[in-house]
Design a protein around this motif. Structure first.
Motif, PDB file in Angstrom:
ATOM      1  N   LYS A   1       5.761  -1.667  10.741  1.00  0.00           N
ATOM      2  CA  LYS A   1       5.696  -1.543   9.153  1.00  0.00           C
ATOM      3  C   LYS A   1       5.537  -0.270   8.330  1.00  0.00           C
ATOM      4  O   LYS A   1       4.688  -0.003   7.784  1.00  0.00           O
ATOM      5  CB  LYS A   1       4.374  -2.412   8.739  1.00  0.00           C
ATOM      6  CG  LYS A   1       4.215  -3.833   9.261  1.00  0.00           C
ATOM      7  CD  LYS A   1       3.095  -4.743   9.076  1.00  0.00           C
ATOM      8  CE  LYS A   1       3.080  -5.804   9.367  1.00  0.00           C
ATOM      9  NZ  LYS A   1       3.191  -6.124  10.845  1.00  0.00           N
ATOM     10  N   PHE A   2       6.661   0.584   8.894  1.00  0.00           N
ATOM     11  CA  PHE A   2       6.761   1.913   8.411  1.00  0.00           C
ATOM     12  C   PHE A   2       6.793   1.892   6.955  1.00  0.00           C
ATOM     13  O   PHE A   2       6.087   2.820   6.397  1.00  0.00           O
ATOM     14  CB  PHE A   2       8.193   2.339   8.865  1.00  0.00           C
ATOM     15  CG  PHE A   2       8.550   3.820   8.530  1.00  0.00           C
ATOM     16  CD1 PHE A   2       7.824   4.852   8.998  1.00  0.00           C
ATOM     17  CD2 PHE A   2       9.270   4.139   7.224  1.00  0.00           C
ATOM     18  CE1 PHE A   2       8.136   6.418   8.480  1.00  0.00           C
ATOM     19  CE2 PHE A   2       9.563   5.362   6.683  1.00  0.00           C
ATOM     20  CZ  PHE A   2       9.034   6.460   7.481  1.00  0.00           C
ATOM     21  N   GLU A   3       7.629   1.090   6.088  1.00  0.00           N
ATOM     22  CA  GLU A   3       7.608   1.303   4.602  1.00  0.00           C
ATOM     23  C   GLU A   3       5.998   1.072   4.128  1.00  0.00           C
ATOM     24  O   GLU A   3       5.697  -0.088   4.474  1.00  0.00           O
ATOM     25  CB  GLU A   3       8.399   0.084   3.902  1.00  0.00           C
ATOM     26  CG  GLU A   3       9.958   0.575   4.358  1.00  0.00           C
ATOM     27  CD  GLU A   3      10.780  -0.378   3.612  1.00  0.00           C
ATOM     28  OE1 GLU A   3      10.256  -1.200   2.704  1.00  0.00           O
ATOM     29  OE2 GLU A   3      11.961  -0.249   3.904  1.00  0.00           O
ATOM     30  N   GLY A   4       5.567   2.024   3.218  1.00  0.00           N
ATOM     31  CA  GLY A   4       4.176   1.894   2.831  1.00  0.00           C
ATOM     32  C   GLY A   4       3.248   1.984   3.963  1.00  0.00           C
ATOM     33  O   GLY A   4       1.611   2.371   3.513  1.00  0.00           O
ATOM     34  N   SER A   5       3.471   2.801   4.943  1.00  0.00           N
ATOM     35  CA  SER A   5       2.588   3.204   5.970  1.00  0.00           C
ATOM     36  C   SER A   5       2.090   4.423   5.968  1.00  0.00           C
ATOM     37  O   SER A   5       2.633   5.332   5.200  1.00  0.00           O
ATOM     38  CB  SER A   5       3.194   3.032   7.423  1.00  0.00           C
ATOM     39  OG  SER A   5       4.246   3.905   7.560  1.00  0.00           O
TER      40      SER A   5
END
Length: 789
Positions: free
Chosen positions: A208-212
């Motif tokens: 879950k890279f986006e927003g991590s």
């Protein structure tokens, strides 16, 4: 040779095979990365049958302990099989040295040299993988490797990704799995190749890279732009991921040229931008590592040229034991030749041989724990042990090996022992002093020991030299203290062991504790003892006086003492005697006699006094043994680590737990961000909420018996500074933890400080742990270090 599969083998199964059965023909190879050793049966029907039966046709390289050529050691060959015993290839693997599996193959070629070359290359590859592969990407690919290569193609389908990364898909959204499906061409139901670039994309989705947190760091580097310039990325690495206190000659900063070279090796375009994917690839690679800085683990040859007494030496106690010390203790108890092989392969440079007379007067000496009638432990032949030592002595490290002899042999059997040593070891054994290092000091100077470098590929014998007067009886290995005589408080675990020890019969307790005189050394044995002469203490003198005598004697002495000796010196304010001795002579510390269950003491206090050989029971993989592993996995795992300056200098006096001279305290901050693969644990109890504790091993402010016993001791001391945190997600491929920084604000010893990570399940039980030397950890600051495990 390893990847091509050009060599043909016969898969051997004890008692069921014949060379005429072609359905056992295989080709043995490793995958290109490499992660696994696997074999393919020539007959496709046999392969399918094995797959249906779920028989593994691979071994993880990191779980391989040894690769051997010649007659297998774990069984006897039949008469019809002896003709090809020299063509055997045995792969020894397992999860621990006391739980080993032997996989046998028979080489079908005629060139014996080719088989030896194959075995040596495979063993060297295994050693490299164990010491250098620490990146997160390695663990991702290792999880996939068996499934990818079981069908002998570097391919994988969606079901395999699901099975490996998340058995409970419910924590991954439909959008995320749709994105993965596009990468894997699920609609066509065809296998697709999973290269590193594609695997990183899958990782970014599952993480879950986006927003991590990882994305927020990248945005800081790129100044909120979708891509970052290489110059920005390089500046960030040099500023935030490099400790400027390090020796730049040894720990080089990351140059722009090296960045370009690594990115090109991953098959990315050579433009001037760093994309989020390249950034993730970098952070998951072996170059970045997962907490461990691989370059700092490598051998420093230049540091191996000082006298051997200036090094910590990886040492084992009662090396032959594969379980408890007495058969009357609950649990397994036996002597096993394999333990010598495993100790040497693990890097031990001092192993112990307890030699006793054979019941058959014409037989060869044997190794066992004591009188068989009392101890009940089996005997193993000295010849067999020496042959195992010869095979493995310098297989994983070229530096000198010390054989610590506990001599209970009569004169005739001693002569036989020396003959065996000379015949089996040959020129490996150092039988006389080196030209530049005389055995006796002159003009009041200290004796000078040769260096590990000058003693490479040599075996040294540690025993007493011949004395004209009759030696007095002594405790085993000059034990100076008995458990029943010490006033040190016992911890709960040690109290239980003490209680069980007292339940033994009087005869059994005597066999373990009472005086066991060693035999007078014969002339033949005395002749081959040089730099490792065992010191014989005077029982009429106290510990401090004996240490002083050993210090002033113009001979290369090794003083043996049990674990309580240092505590006795601390109690009596004579610890300076121990430190002074360790700066000019050698000391070997070993577990007290009452540790019949092969438990281990904490080696930290003894390292702090400069003791070179702190011997532990290697068959017990406890936290103390892991601390020993963390000490000696450095310097290429060669078994020798140079002591810090303040433990080598005669002009510096250390007062343990009070003050460290010429040392400026520094601060260490650790943040555990996330854990991976906890969801792949098979049992439900490991897949609930997890917590992490972080502990520091340094110089505690005060002494406690619990500190000495175990790294997981009292929480009131600096040995157990920990905090617990709940995980946000119960079951997922990645477990993210609440933001928290573990701060150790007064670390005194950069050279002798360690950090332990423990992962606990919901009930508090530890199911994963790792101890790392502080100097081997990757550095970062301002919250920018991405160290996860």
């Amino acid at each position: 040779m390893l990847t091509s599969g050009e060599l043909r083998f016969f898969k051997y199964e004890d008692g069921t095979n014949s060379m005429s059965r072609l359905d056992k023909l295989v080709r043995l190879r490793i995958d290109p990365k490499p992660y696994i050793l696997y074999w393919r049966f020539k007959d496709k029907m046999v392969f399918k049958a094995k797959e249906i039966a779920k028989e593994k046709n691979y071994l993880y390289l990191e779980r391989i302990y040894d690769v051997r050529v010649g007659k297998p050691t774990d069984f006897e060959l039949g008469e019809h099989e002896k003709s090809y015993e020299r063509n055997f290839l045995t792969v020894v693997s397992g999860t621990s040295i006391t739980s080993l599996k032997y996989t046998h193959f028979v080489y079908l070629g005629k060139e014996e040299k080719t088989l030896h070359e194959f075995a040596n290359l495979l063993f060297q590859t295994v050693q490299r993988v164990k010491r250098e592969e620490h990146g997160l990407l390695y663990h991702f690919k290792k999880k996939l490797a068996p499934k990818m290569y079981a069908a002998f193609t570097p391919r994988c389908i969606e079901e395999d990704i699901i099975r490996v990364f998340d058995k409970h898909k419910k924590h991954t959204t439909k959008t995320e799995w749709t994105a993965i499906s596009k990468l894997l061409s699920v609609k066509s139901r065809q296998n697709v190749e999973i290269d590193d670039r594609k695997l990183v994309k899958i990782m970014m989705i599952l993480m879950k890279f986006e927003g991590s947190r990882l994305e927020s760091i990248f945005r800081k580097i790129s100044e909120e732009e979708p891509v970052a310039r290489k110059s920005e990325f390089g500046d960030w690495l040099r500023k935030s991921q490099h400790d400027h206190r390090l020796n730049d000659a040894r720990f080089n900063q990351m140059t722009d040229k090296k960045i370009d070279s690594l990115i090109e090796s991953w098959n990315y375009s050579s433009d001037s931008s760093i994309t989020p994917q390249i950034f993730c690839h970098w952070m998951a690679s072996d170059e970045c590592g997962v907490a461990v800085a691989s370059p700092r683990m490598k051998l420093d040859v230049a540091s191996m040229r000082e006298p051997i007494n200036r090094y910590f030496i990886d040492s084992s106690h009662n090396t032959y034991c594969s379980g408890n010390q007495m058969v009357y203790a609950l649990g397994h108890c036996s002597a096993d030749v394999e333990m010598y092989r495993q100790a040497l392969l693990a890097g031990c440079r001092c192993i112990e041989l307890d030699v006793w007379d054979n019941k058959d007067k014409d037989g060869d000496p044997v190794i066992t724990h004591g009188p068989t009638a009392v101890m009940g432990m089996n005997e193993i032949g000295l010849v067999e042990v020496c042959e195992a030592i010869r095979e493995c002595a310098f297989k994983s490290t070229p530096y000198p090996l010390i054989l610590s002899i506990e001599n209970h042999l009569g004169r005739r059997q001693q002569g036989k022992m020396v003959q065996i040593f000379r015949h089996v070891f040959g020129e490996m054994m150092l039988t006389g002093p080196l030209h530049d290092y005389p055995l006796y000091a002159r003009d009041g100077n200290d004796v000078v020991y040769p260096s590990p470098e000058s003693l490479k590929h040599k075996i040294l014998i540690k025993a007493k030299k011949k004395k004209f007067e009759k030696p007095e009886a002594r405790f085993r290995e000059d034990s100076s203290l008995d458990l029943s005589q010490t006033s040190i408080d016992l911890t709960e675990d040690e109290a239980i062991e003490h209680e069980r020890f007292n339940e033994l019969t009087e005869e059994q307790r005597k066999a373990q504790l009472v005086q066991l005189p060693e035999e007078t050394t014969c002339s033949e044995l005395s002749e081959i003892i040089n730099y490792m002469q065992a010191f014989e203490s005077n029982k009429g003198l106290g510990t401090a006086a004996n240490l002083e005598n050993a210090l002033t004697d113009p001979t290369h002495f090794i003083v043996s003492a049990d674990e309580n000796t240092v505590w006795s010196c601390l109690k009596n304010n004579t610890v300076d005697k121990v430190q002074n001795l360790n700066k000019s002579k050698i000391m070997r510390i070993y577990p007290k006699a009452s540790r019949i269950y092969s438990t281990n003491y904490n080696p930290m206090i003894h390292w702090l006094t400069g003791a070179q050989m702190v011997a532990l029971n290697i068959q017990t993989m406890c936290a103390n043994m892991q601390l020993n592993h963390a000490m000696f996995e450095r310097n290429g795992g060669c078994g020798y680590v140079r002591k810090p300056d303040w433990l080598r200098s005669r002009s510096v006096q250390l007062k343990p737990y009070i003050s460290i001279p010429f040392t400026i305290a520094f601060t260490v901050e650790v943040e555990v961000i996330s854990a991976y693969f906890l969801s792949s644990m098979d049992t439900e109890k490991y897949r609930r909420r997890s917590t992490v504790t972080v502990q520091l091993f340094d110089v505690p402010d005060q002494i406690s018996k619990e500190d000495q016993l175990s790294p997981t001791g009292s929480s009131s001391t600096k040995f157990d500074t920990c905090n617990r945190r709940r995980a946000r997600e119960e079951i997922s491929f990645v477990t993210n933890y609440e933001r928290h920084v573990y701060c150790f604000d007064k670390v005194m010893l950069n050279d002798l400080s360690f950090i332990q990570f423990n992962v606990h399940n919901e009930s508090g039980s530890v199911f994963a742990q790792r101890i790392l030397h502080i100097d081997t950890m990757n550095n970062g600051n301002n919250g920018l270090s991405i160290d996860s495990f």
